[in-house]
Design an enzyme around this catalytic site. Sequence first.
Site, PDB file in Angstrom:
ATOM      1  N   LYS A  31       5.039  10.697  -1.706  1.00  0.00           N
ATOM      2  CA  LYS A  31       3.937   9.965  -1.447  1.00  0.00           C
ATOM      3  C   LYS A  31       3.597   9.295  -0.271  1.00  0.00           C
ATOM      4  O   LYS A  31       4.352   8.037  -0.228  1.00  0.00           O
ATOM      5  CB  LYS A  31       3.153   9.632  -2.654  1.00  0.00           C
ATOM      6  CG  LYS A  31       1.865   8.890  -2.485  1.00  0.00           C
ATOM      7  CD  LYS A  31       1.022   8.556  -3.800  1.00  0.00           C
ATOM      8  CE  LYS A  31       1.644   7.353  -4.370  1.00  0.00           C
ATOM      9  NZ  LYS A  31       0.912   6.601  -5.362  1.00  0.00           N
ATOM     10  N   ASP A  83      -4.200   2.843 -16.900  1.00  0.00           N
ATOM     11  CA  ASP A  83      -5.062   3.836 -16.464  1.00  0.00           C
ATOM     12  C   ASP A  83      -4.529   5.097 -17.232  1.00  0.00           C
ATOM     13  O   ASP A  83      -4.409   6.198 -16.600  1.00  0.00           O
ATOM     14  CB  ASP A  83      -5.166   4.370 -14.997  1.00  0.00           C
ATOM     15  CG  ASP A  83      -6.329   4.986 -14.659  1.00  0.00           C
ATOM     16  OD1 ASP A  83      -7.225   5.114 -15.320  1.00  0.00           O
ATOM     17  OD2 ASP A  83      -6.227   5.441 -13.501  1.00  0.00           O
TER      18      ASP A  83
END
Length: 576
Positions: A227, A320
Amino acid sequence: MAPKGRSVKALKDYPEPVHPARHSVLWRQSAFLKNWESRWYCLDRSGFVYAHSPQGMLLCKPVFSGKIKEAIADDKLVHKDGGVMMWGFVVKSDGGSFVHLYSDDKFLRDEWVATMNSSVRSYRHDQFLSDRYNIDYNQPLGTGLFAVVLRAEERSTKASSMTRELCRRGVECGTGLARLAANFWGVQRSRDKGQLAATEGGYEEEEGPRDMGRHSAWLPDAGVAIKVIKAEAYREYKDLVEREIMVWHAVGVHPHIVKLKEVLYSEARVYFVAELCDGGNLMASLANSSNYCERDVARILRQLLDAVRHCHAQGISHSDLKPENIVLLGRSPESPIKLIDFSLTSFFHTATEPGGTPEFVAPELLLQPEQYAEDGCGPSIDIWAVGVIAYFLLSGKTPFHASSMERIIELVKAGQWTFSPHHVWQGISDGAKDLISCCLQLNPNHRPSAAALLEHPWLRAHPTQHRTLLLNDALHEFRAQYGNQGSMLRTSWIRRSGVLRTMPLGQPPGLSGETGMTGGAAAWTTPSSAGLPCSSQAMAGGAALPMDHRQLTARAAHDTGSSCRGSVAAARPVGH
C-alpha cells in the site's frame, strides 16, 4: 527520483530511495542488577529510539548517540525469569558504543537484525523498492484518491520457496516442524497462547494442527501487497499514518489478522508491505455461497472475536470493525478470515480522533465525541461492532438499517433495534440472538469482553450442533449488495478539529488517479474467482460520492452538531 506531483505509477520509471522502519517491544538487562526490562523500540528515519510504551513515544530517548553501524544476531540462548528463552542481538553504533537487546521470538529478532542492516545500507547507498520486490504497476489491487495498493513478489524467491516447502513438509508430517514454519509465516500462531490456533474457530484447542493440515493449500508464497501512501495524503494525514505504523506493529502476529511484513519510508511517501490474501472480500465470497447457514456465521465470528481478543490483549481498539474489513486468506469459502485496516486503530484510553462507520459505530462515540477524543476509546466499542456484524451476517442487514443517513445516526444514538422482520429471525436460534443482545448493550460497561464472548455457548458449540437451515434472506441481501453487479461501500469517518469528516476511503477500483489512504479489503487481496469484485473498495473517497449523498450527509451533520460526510456508494469490479 520521481518528479513531484507525478502519480504512483510513475515510480516504475522514477523510483525513489526508501528506508526501512520497525517498531516492537524488546528486552534488555539492566547494567548492575541484571534485571529484565522491556521497552518499546522504534527504528525510522529519525534514528533508533526507545520509550517505556508505544503511548510514550513523544518522550522517547535515543538508544545511543550516533548512527547504527551494524546489528549482529547472537545465537547463544539466554533464559529469562521463568525459563523463557530469549534470542539476543547486538547493535553497534558508528561511535563505538553498543547495546544487547533480546526478543522472546526468534523470527522477530531476525527481522530486527535484517531491518537494521538494511537501514545501514540505505544510508550508504540508495535502495529502491524494486531492489526488494518485483512490482506489478499495471494492475493495482485497489486505487483511490490517497493510496494505491500494488501486488508484488519478494525478490528472495529462492529463500521464500524453501521456507514454503519446509512449511508444507512440517504440516504433512504433523511434527514440530509445522509449528516452526507456521511461526515464521504467522499463519497459524497466536502469541497469547504460544501454540497453533484452530482455523475452525478453536472450539477445541488441540484441533489446531489438524486444521492446519486441512488448509495447507493456503500457506503463503512470496506474494505481498504494497500500500503506497500518496505524498499529499501523507502530508495531510501524517499523524494517522504514523499511528497506524506504530499500532499495526504493536498488534503483532495473529492467525486472523493480516500480517505487516515491513514499512518503508521515502522522502515523501510511506509504503506498507503486508501479506497477500488471495480469497478477496468475505462478503463477496458469501454472496456466491449456496449453503450459507448459522454454522458458517459461528465460524466467522469465532475467528473475528479471536482477532479482537488478541488486539484487546495488546491494549488496542480496532475502532472500525465492519464486514468490509474482513478478507479471506484463501479462495475456499471455509478459508480462515483476516482482519484488516488499522487506520483508525488506537491504544486504549489514549487521546485520539474517534471515528468509525455509521451503522457499526458505538452510540457513545456519537453521543460524547468530545469525551472520547480526550480520553480515548476502550474495548467496548469493538464489542458493539461485533454485535452489529453478527446481526448483519445472520439477516443481511444491520439493526440500524434505514433509508437515510439521518435516520441511521438517530437509531444508533438511541440504541434502538429489534429482531425484525419476524420472518427473517424466526428461523434463527436463540443462542445466536442472545450473543447479539450481549454485544448491543447501550451501556458500554455492560458489554462482555471478547474473551468472555468466545465462551458463549453458541460459539462453543461443535459445528455439528449448529443449525444448517439456509439463511436465504441474508444471501439475498448479500447478492444484491456484494454480488457480481457491484460491491457495497460503507465509508468511514473520523473526527478531526472538532468536526466529523470522511476518511479518504471510497473511490471505485479501476479509476485513474492515486490512492486511498486507509486500506479496506482491497488493500491486501487479489481479485477473487468467478468474476467477483476484488473487495469492498473501502479505500475510496469523497470524489466518488454522488451529489445526493453529499447533501444527505450534510443534513445528517446538522442532526449530530458536526459535519459528517459518511455515505454508502456502489463500486464496480476491478477490470470492468
